[in-house]
Write an enzyme that holds these catalytic residues in place. Structure first.
Site, mmCIF file in Angstrom:
data_model
loop_
_atom_site.group_PDB
_atom_site.id
_atom_site.type_symbol
_atom_site.label_atom_id
_atom_site.label_comp_id
_atom_site.label_asym_id
_atom_site.label_seq_id
_atom_site.Cartn_x
_atom_site.Cartn_y
_atom_site.Cartn_z
ATOM 1 N N ASN A 119 0.862 -1.179 0.000
ATOM 2 C CA ASN A 119 0.000 0.000 0.000
ATOM 3 C C ASN A 119 0.902 1.233 0.000
ATOM 4 O O ASN A 119 1.454 1.607 1.035
ATOM 5 C CB ASN A 119 -0.904 -0.020 1.243
ATOM 6 C CG ASN A 119 -1.772 1.221 1.329
ATOM 7 O OD1 ASN A 119 -1.832 2.013 0.384
ATOM 8 N ND2 ASN A 119 -2.445 1.395 2.454
ATOM 9 N N HIS A 129 -9.563 1.567 4.761
ATOM 10 C CA HIS A 129 -8.302 1.735 5.492
ATOM 11 C C HIS A 129 -8.529 2.720 6.643
ATOM 12 O O HIS A 129 -9.332 3.651 6.516
ATOM 13 C CB HIS A 129 -7.214 2.260 4.534
ATOM 14 C CG HIS A 129 -5.848 2.216 5.151
ATOM 15 N ND1 HIS A 129 -5.412 3.174 6.028
ATOM 16 C CD2 HIS A 129 -4.854 1.315 5.050
ATOM 17 C CE1 HIS A 129 -4.182 2.862 6.439
ATOM 18 N NE2 HIS A 129 -3.821 1.725 5.859
ATOM 19 N N GLU A 160 -6.919 5.130 7.643
ATOM 20 C CA GLU A 160 -6.684 6.540 7.280
ATOM 21 C C GLU A 160 -7.932 7.120 6.608
ATOM 22 O O GLU A 160 -8.233 8.300 6.753
ATOM 23 C CB GLU A 160 -5.448 6.651 6.379
ATOM 24 C CG GLU A 160 -4.167 6.507 7.203
ATOM 25 C CD GLU A 160 -3.017 5.855 6.480
ATOM 26 O OE1 GLU A 160 -3.023 5.779 5.247
ATOM 27 O OE2 GLU A 160 -2.079 5.391 7.182
ATOM 28 N N GLU A 212 -5.335 -4.266 10.995
ATOM 29 C CA GLU A 212 -4.333 -3.217 11.129
ATOM 30 C C GLU A 212 -4.693 -2.343 12.329
ATOM 31 O O GLU A 212 -5.427 -1.352 12.173
ATOM 32 C CB GLU A 212 -4.311 -2.325 9.877
ATOM 33 C CG GLU A 212 -3.924 -3.029 8.606
ATOM 34 C CD GLU A 212 -3.348 -2.051 7.579
ATOM 35 O OE1 GLU A 212 -2.281 -2.347 7.055
ATOM 36 O OE2 GLU A 212 -3.959 -1.000 7.322
ATOM 37 N N GLY A 239 2.550 2.781 10.869
ATOM 38 C CA GLY A 239 3.570 3.809 10.678
ATOM 39 C C GLY A 239 4.249 4.248 11.956
ATOM 40 O O GLY A 239 4.866 5.317 12.007
ATOM 41 N N SER A 270 3.494 -1.643 10.660
ATOM 42 C CA SER A 270 4.942 -1.622 10.899
ATOM 43 C C SER A 270 5.616 -2.962 10.581
ATOM 44 O O SER A 270 6.494 -3.404 11.319
ATOM 45 C CB SER A 270 5.236 -1.180 12.337
ATOM 46 O OG SER A 270 4.731 0.123 12.559
ATOM 47 N N GLY A 318 2.837 -0.840 4.431
ATOM 48 C CA GLY A 318 2.861 0.577 4.070
ATOM 49 C C GLY A 318 4.289 1.037 3.821
ATOM 50 O O GLY A 318 4.861 0.811 2.758
ATOM 51 N N GLY A 319 4.882 1.652 4.826
ATOM 52 C CA GLY A 319 6.208 2.269 4.705
ATOM 53 C C GLY A 319 7.260 1.394 4.029
ATOM 54 O O GLY A 319 7.962 1.848 3.112
HETATM 55 P P1 13P Z 1 2.987 0.736 7.825
HETATM 56 O O1 13P Z 1 3.488 -0.557 7.238
HETATM 57 O O2 13P Z 1 3.731 1.939 7.328
HETATM 58 O O3 13P Z 1 2.879 0.668 9.302
HETATM 59 O O4 13P Z 1 1.499 0.937 7.269
HETATM 60 C C1 13P Z 1 0.597 -0.102 7.399
HETATM 61 C C2 13P Z 1 -0.575 0.236 6.563
HETATM 62 O O5 13P Z 1 -1.308 1.152 6.852
HETATM 63 C C3 13P Z 1 -0.807 -0.580 5.349
HETATM 64 O O6 13P Z 1 -2.073 -0.376 4.852
#
Ligand code: 13P
Length: 219
Positions: A8, A88, A90, A148, A154, A181, A200-201
């Site tokens: 992502n 998600h 966010e 998640e 993050g 993470s 994510g990251g």
């Molecule tokens: P991180 O891997 O950066 O923690 O993000 C997870 C995420 O939100 C994937 O959708």
């Protein structure tokens, strides 16, 4: 289903050129093909190619019409995507998406022939299972869930293996990925419990993402 490793990219990178560079490094070095790349929608048509799965990070709940700025699941499907991330955290927190809106998006995504990857999880002071119950209410089982917890996204803080196992067991008749993470050091532990990972990251670093994806070849 084989374990899925989903990237992502969120609202990254800032330019098409950077997105193409990131993707071409991943494409050239990836051994495991059970991956899904979810870049910003605007970059999808320039990246989509044979042999790799793609997904969008969000979709609208109507097929078409006077809805300025929205992208429908039918549009996403028509350019060659197989998956769409829905709900998600966010989107739930920053864009105030409700469980009802998420349900409408899932319905439309399935109608378009996309596989929804629906994100669920609690914030720090919420009860995990109460929140999960609310988030999965009336959602059919033929979708993928991604657990998640908000406090693990993050932050460098991970859900414990025991916690992910508990969630996995609670949702035993569903496909459940873990996200929060994840990196090349901890990915293997989560892959032994969950049906895959939502990253994510670490997915923005080609070498790190390739390392995580190829772990599956050793399990
Ligand atoms: P991180 O891997 O950066 O923690 O993000 C997870 C995420 O939100 C994937 O959708």
């Amino acid at each position: 289903m084989n374990s899925l490793i989903i990237a992502n990219w969120k609202c990254n990178p800032a330019t098409l050129k950077e997105a193409q560079e990131l993707f071409s490094e991943i494409k050239e070095n990836i051994i495991n093909k059970d991956i899904v790349i979810c870049p910003p929608s605007i970059f999808l048509p320039s990246l989509i190619c044979d042999g790799i799965n793609f997904g969008a990070q969000n979709c609208f709940w109507k097929e078409s019409g006077a809805y300025t700025g929205e992208v429908s699941p039918q549009m996403i499907k028509s350019i060659g995507c197989k998956y769409v991330i829905i709900g998600h955290s966010e989107r739930r927190t920053i864009f105030n998406e409700s469980n009802d809106e998420i349900k409408s998006k899932i319905k439309q995504a399935k109608k378009a022939g996309l596989i929804p990857i629906v994100c669920i999880g609690e914030s720090k002071n919420q009860n995990t299972f109460e929140i999960i119950e609310e988030q999965i209410k009336d959602i059919e089982k033929d979708i993928i869930l991604a657990y998640e917890p908000l406090w693990a996204i993050g932050t460098g803080e991970n859900a414990s293996i025991d916690k992910v196992r508990e969630v996995r067991e609670y949702l035993k008749d569903r496909k459940v990925l873990y996200g929060g993470s994840v990196n090349s050091q901890n990915a293997k532990d989560y892959l032994e419990i969950a049906d895959g990972l939502l990253i994510g990251g670490a997915s923005l670093n080609a070498k790190e993402f390739i390392k995580i994806s190829n772990i599956l070849c050793d399990i």
